[in-house]
Design a protein around this motif. Structure first.
Motif, PDB file in Angstrom:
ATOM      1  N   GLY A  40      83.600 132.424  -0.494  1.00 44.53           N
ATOM      2  CA  GLY A  40      82.449 133.144   0.152  1.00 44.53           C
ATOM      3  C   GLY A  40      80.917 133.153  -0.486  1.00 44.53           C
ATOM      4  O   GLY A  40      80.052 133.813   0.142  1.00 44.53           O
ATOM      5  N   LEU A  41      80.884 132.543  -1.480  1.00 44.34           N
ATOM      6  CA  LEU A  41      79.580 132.419  -2.399  1.00 44.34           C
ATOM      7  C   LEU A  41      78.887 131.577  -1.680  1.00 44.34           C
ATOM      8  O   LEU A  41      79.169 130.504  -1.305  1.00 44.34           O
ATOM      9  CB  LEU A  41      79.964 131.977  -3.937  1.00 44.34           C
ATOM     10  CG  LEU A  41      78.673 131.897  -4.695  1.00 44.34           C
ATOM     11  CD1 LEU A  41      78.102 133.544  -4.829  1.00 44.34           C
ATOM     12  CD2 LEU A  41      78.979 131.412  -5.966  1.00 44.34           C
ATOM     13  N   LYS A  42      77.457 131.943  -1.303  1.00 45.50           N
ATOM     14  CA  LYS A  42      76.458 131.299  -0.640  1.00 45.50           C
ATOM     15  C   LYS A  42      75.307 131.105  -1.536  1.00 45.50           C
ATOM     16  O   LYS A  42      74.893 132.148  -2.104  1.00 45.50           O
ATOM     17  CB  LYS A  42      76.180 131.720   0.886  1.00 45.50           C
ATOM     18  CG  LYS A  42      77.334 131.732   1.540  1.00 45.50           C
ATOM     19  CD  LYS A  42      77.008 132.249   2.967  1.00 45.50           C
ATOM     20  CE  LYS A  42      78.025 132.095   3.941  1.00 45.50           C
ATOM     21  NZ  LYS A  42      77.878 132.634   5.244  1.00 45.50           N
ATOM     22  N   VAL A  43      74.764 130.168  -1.593  1.00 50.44           N
ATOM     23  CA  VAL A  43      73.439 130.118  -2.586  1.00 50.44           C
ATOM     24  C   VAL A  43      72.439 129.943  -1.456  1.00 50.44           C
ATOM     25  O   VAL A  43      72.116 129.233  -0.450  1.00 50.44           O
ATOM     26  CB  VAL A  43      73.481 128.655  -3.149  1.00 50.44           C
ATOM     27  CG1 VAL A  43      71.898 128.397  -3.881  1.00 50.44           C
ATOM     28  CG2 VAL A  43      74.513 128.455  -4.291  1.00 50.44           C
ATOM     29  N   ILE A  44      71.206 130.772  -1.693  1.00 53.13           N
ATOM     30  CA  ILE A  44      70.143 130.941  -1.041  1.00 53.13           C
ATOM     31  C   ILE A  44      68.761 130.577  -1.635  1.00 53.13           C
ATOM     32  O   ILE A  44      68.973 131.082  -2.965  1.00 53.13           O
ATOM     33  CB  ILE A  44      69.815 132.141  -0.080  1.00 53.13           C
ATOM     34  CG1 ILE A  44      69.944 133.335  -1.102  1.00 53.13           C
ATOM     35  CG2 ILE A  44      71.240 132.377   0.727  1.00 53.13           C
ATOM     36  CD1 ILE A  44      69.508 134.698  -0.348  1.00 53.13           C
ATOM     37  N   THR A  45      67.609 130.380  -1.115  1.00 55.29           N
ATOM     38  CA  THR A  45      66.442 130.211  -1.723  1.00 55.29           C
ATOM     39  C   THR A  45      65.622 131.221  -1.271  1.00 55.29           C
ATOM     40  O   THR A  45      65.521 131.566   0.017  1.00 55.29           O
ATOM     41  CB  THR A  45      65.833 128.660  -1.595  1.00 55.29           C
ATOM     42  OG1 THR A  45      65.628 128.532  -0.178  1.00 55.29           O
ATOM     43  CG2 THR A  45      66.801 127.796  -2.147  1.00 55.29           C
TER      44      THR A  45
END
Length: 54
Positions: A40-45
């Motif tokens: 469930g980990l998401k990388v966002i900028t």
């Protein structure tokens, strides 16, 4: 009492306990490495609006 016998019995049980703990540690590490470590980990900028206006 035979303290020498008691000592060796205790040492054997401690060794058994350490073996159980080591096996549990190795199984946990193996499951972690084989699976998705961060489900469930998401990388966002994040856009820095102050930088764009310069």
């Amino acid at each position: 009492m035979d303290y020498k016998k008691m000592y060796f019995q205790l040492a054997a049980k401690v060794a058994d306990a350490l073996d159980i703990l080591l096996k549990a540690l190795q199984e946990g590490e193996s499951e972690f490495l084989d699976g998705d470590p961060f489900p469930g980990l998401k990388v966002i900028t994040i856009k820095d609006e102050n930088r764009d206006s310069e």
